[in-house]
Design an enzyme around this catalytic site. Structure first.
Site, PDB file in Angstrom:
ATOM      1  N   LYS A   6       0.839  -1.205   0.000  1.00  0.00           N
ATOM      2  CA  LYS A   6       0.000   0.000   0.000  1.00  0.00           C
ATOM      3  C   LYS A   6       0.882   1.266   0.000  1.00  0.00           C
ATOM      4  O   LYS A   6       2.090   1.170  -0.145  1.00  0.00           O
ATOM      5  CB  LYS A   6      -0.965  -0.048   1.190  1.00  0.00           C
ATOM      6  CG  LYS A   6      -1.798  -1.340   1.253  1.00  0.00           C
ATOM      7  CD  LYS A   6      -2.884  -1.425   0.170  1.00  0.00           C
ATOM      8  CE  LYS A   6      -3.464  -2.814  -0.020  1.00  0.00           C
ATOM      9  NZ  LYS A   6      -4.362  -3.298   0.988  1.00  0.00           N
TER      10      LYS A   6
HETATM   11  C1  LIG Z   1      -5.271  -4.496   1.403  1.00  0.00           C
HETATM   12  C2  LIG Z   1      -6.742  -4.308   1.490  1.00  0.00           C
HETATM   13  C3  LIG Z   1      -7.493  -4.639   2.630  1.00  0.00           C
HETATM   14  C4  LIG Z   1      -6.894  -5.384   3.783  1.00  0.00           C
HETATM   15  O1  LIG Z   1      -5.811  -4.731   4.309  1.00  0.00           O
HETATM   16  P1  LIG Z   1      -4.870  -5.505   5.361  1.00  0.00           P
HETATM   17  O2  LIG Z   1      -4.144  -4.363   6.016  1.00  0.00           O
HETATM   18  O3  LIG Z   1      -3.973  -6.382   4.541  1.00  0.00           O
HETATM   19  O4  LIG Z   1      -5.725  -6.252   6.292  1.00  0.00           O
HETATM   20  C5  LIG Z   1      -8.838  -4.341   2.661  1.00  0.00           C
HETATM   21  N1  LIG Z   1      -9.445  -3.760   1.615  1.00  0.00           N
HETATM   22  C6  LIG Z   1      -8.768  -3.445   0.481  1.00  0.00           C
HETATM   23  C7  LIG Z   1      -9.496  -2.781  -0.627  1.00  0.00           C
HETATM   24  C8  LIG Z   1      -7.407  -3.723   0.391  1.00  0.00           C
HETATM   25  O5  LIG Z   1      -6.755  -3.450  -0.739  1.00  0.00           O
END
Ligand SMILES: *Cc1c(COP(=O)(O)O)cnc(C)c1O
Length: 380
Positions: free
Chosen positions: A188
């Site tokens: 991210k």
């Molecule tokens: C990555 C992601 C999540 C989950 O995030 P984590 O921190 O890995 O639990 C939830 N929703 C979306 C749209 C994502 O891309």
């Protein structure tokens, strides 16, 4: 291998983490509240509650809004499974609204149509979880208007979108939503290894999420005066969803580079747009109301039949293309809840053509050129 996404960890980040490792507090120390305050300030929200993942933050957000058995929650099929699973973890039923073919985000027209028929059937959702796909905000004013009219709550899944802006304000400011959730997974925009955060301007919601992330336990000065300084009470059933101080120190250090990261992603996205303009594919759309955080750069091939071969050609050349997302309702676990192919045709057609190209702040132009050359080769 050029991956599709990659974290950037600097010497300053490492020094910040080492300082925590040498301190008295590895968890439940001062770094988590410091990181929470910095993110809240940066995004223009009054409160921020950190957790060990965005998946946990989404669960906490649903619980704080009182989602439970018998309730209905809606999200989009074009997302990671966590956006829908949080509803089911509360005992609610998850359902979907198809996406808009130009933004790839929740379609406000599709939402309105589904709300009309849900009202007739007496099955209105209690919460809607729009997802800012690839970092581009949904049409939040349109969603907020329908939330008022139909009386549902809104959790923005902004896992892709920290650093983005919508209608002149940062994502997370809470102008159009009850709670906004960010992810700090390494692919991210900024990372804490694993981690998430839920922002809200509602102190009752923020307090509930804070209690539930730590076992539903309260330490109340008045009760301690009666029973003793050691005293705490579990007043509801919660979880251990806490972020560590080690993670928060990394996040706080990364946050200082958020604007630079988003600017670098935008520059690379613009460059892809130019270099791919002559290929039989559709580059990501732009929206005059929003500045995307550019988590993903997704192209749509004109010929869906060639997607697999193009994917494999690039992978064989050491380019870590990916596909975001397999529509959630097509997952076997969701098909066993009654969903079937054909339920959300826009998301399904998009999925058949989608290809995520490498995009991250430290991707060099030389590496990007290699991606472009191999893509031209594959589509020749
Ligand atoms: C990555 C992601 C999540 C989950 O995030 P984590 O921190 O890995 O639990 C939830 N929703 C979306 C749209 C994502 O891309």
């Amino acid at each position: 291998m050029i991956p599709y996404g990659r974290q950037d960890v600097t010497d300053e980040d490492i020094a910040a983490v080492v300082a925590v490792l040498r301190s008295d507090w590895l968890t439940q120390g001062p770094a988590v509240p410091r990181f929470e305050e910095a993110v809240a300030m940066r995004c223009g929200a009054s409160r921020a509650v950190a957790a060990n993942s965005a998946t946990s933050s989404l669960h906490l957000a649903c619980l704080a809004l009182g989602i439970g058995p018998g309730d209905l929650g809606w999200t989009v099929p074009n997302t990671f499974v966590a956006s829908a699973n949080c509803l089911r973890h509360c005992g609610a039923v998850a359902d979907f609204v198809d996406i808009d073919p130009s933004t790839l985000n929740l379609g406000v027209d599709a939402l309105e149509e589904k709300l009309r028929s849900a009202r007739r059937a007496g099955r209105l959702p209690k919460v809607l979880i729009p997802v800012h796909f690839a970092g581009l905000s949904c049409d939040m004013a349109g969603i907020a208007r329908l939330a008022d009219e139909y009386g549902f709550k809104v959790i923005e899944d902004a896992s892709h979108a920290i650093g983005g802006r919508h209608r002149g304000q940062p994502i997370g400011c809470g102008r159009y939503a009850d709670i906004t959730v960010f992810s700090f997974h390494p692919v991210k925009i900024i990372t804490t290894g694993e981690g998430g955060m839920a922002l809200s301007n509602d102190a009752v919601l923020a307090d509930a999420m804070t209690r539930l992330r730590s076992h539903g336990i309260r330490r109340d000065a008045a009760a301690q005066a009666v029973h003793g300084p050691w005293y705490y009470e579990q007043t509801e059933l919660g979880f251990n969803y806490r972020m560590t101080d080690i993670q928060a120190a990394l996040g706080l250090s990364q946050l200082a580079r958020l604007d630079a990261y988003v600017a670098a992603r935008l520059r690379l996205a613009d460059r892809y747009d130019r270099l791919l303009a002559d290929l039989p594919l559709r580059t990501p759309g732009r929206d005059p109301d929003s500045d995307s955080a550019w988590h993903l750069y997704v192209v749509r091939l004109e010929d869906a039949g060639r997607r697999r071969a193009v994917f494999e050609h690039l992978r064989a050349a050491g380019i870590g293309v990916n596909v975001h997302y397999i529509p959630v309702h097509l997952q076997p676990d969701y098909q066993s809840q009654g969903f079937a192919p054909g339920d959300y045709p826009v998301a399904e057609d998009y999925y058949a053509r989608a290809l995520t190209l490498p995009l991250y702040p430290t991707l060099s132009e030389t590496e990007q050129d290699r991606v472009v050359i191999k893509l031209h080769e594959a589509l020749a």
